[in-house]
Design a protein around this motif. Sequence first.
Motif, PDB file in Angstrom:
ATOM      1  N   GLY A 145       4.845   4.338   2.601  1.00  0.00           N
ATOM      2  CA  GLY A 145       4.359   2.971   2.507  1.00  0.00           C
ATOM      3  C   GLY A 145       5.342   2.110   1.720  1.00  0.00           C
ATOM      4  O   GLY A 145       6.543   2.268   1.853  1.00  0.00           O
ATOM      5  N   THR A 146       4.810   1.235   0.887  1.00  0.00           N
ATOM      6  CA  THR A 146       5.638   0.319   0.099  1.00  0.00           C
ATOM      7  C   THR A 146       6.018   1.015  -1.209  1.00  0.00           C
ATOM      8  O   THR A 146       5.233   1.057  -2.147  1.00  0.00           O
ATOM      9  N   MET A 186      -0.345  -0.948  -9.991  1.00  0.00           N
ATOM     10  CA  MET A 186      -1.360  -0.393  -9.098  1.00  0.00           C
ATOM     11  C   MET A 186      -1.362   1.133  -9.192  1.00  0.00           C
ATOM     12  O   MET A 186      -0.366   1.752  -9.540  1.00  0.00           O
ATOM     13  N   GLN A 212       0.837  -1.201   0.000  1.00  0.00           N
ATOM     14  CA  GLN A 212       0.000   0.000   0.000  1.00  0.00           C
ATOM     15  C   GLN A 212       0.869   1.247   0.000  1.00  0.00           C
ATOM     16  O   GLN A 212       1.975   1.263   0.520  1.00  0.00           O
ATOM     17  N   GLN A 217       0.539   5.532   0.560  1.00  0.00           N
ATOM     18  CA  GLN A 217      -0.249   6.684   0.981  1.00  0.00           C
ATOM     19  C   GLN A 217       0.351   7.942   0.361  1.00  0.00           C
ATOM     20  O   GLN A 217       1.571   8.118   0.351  1.00  0.00           O
ATOM     21  N   TYR A 227      -2.454   4.686  -6.976  1.00  0.00           N
ATOM     22  CA  TYR A 227      -2.772   5.240  -5.668  1.00  0.00           C
ATOM     23  C   TYR A 227      -3.033   6.736  -5.833  1.00  0.00           C
ATOM     24  O   TYR A 227      -2.336   7.405  -6.597  1.00  0.00           O
TER      25      TYR A 227
END
Length: 115
Positions: free
Chosen positions: A26-27, A102, A1, A3, A104
Amino acid sequence: QVQLVESGGGLVQPGGSLRLSCAASGTIYAIYVMAWYRQAPGKERELVARISNTGYTNYASSVKGRFTLSRDNVKNMVYLQMNSLKPEDTAVYYCKREQEGMEYWGKGALVTVSS
């Protein structure tokens, strides 16, 4: 995840400047694309500018020459320097990160350009 937290929005007069910041936590992976989008009232979200981990950048034609995107890979930050602001730049500005397939998004920062 991951942020993302945007900061630096506010009210500015036409012709003024603002700098938006986006902090990622985060990652975090080394291969990424980070971008700024904006959404004005009653309009669809649109791409403003994006930058890859290699430093390649591209800008929407409406902001080219006025906005500058930069990054700090050590701090996991991206910045959007906005100069010569116009009333039509008024929008909520969102930071987006793409990595490992992904996406975000941050919650957005409001920029209002008005006299």
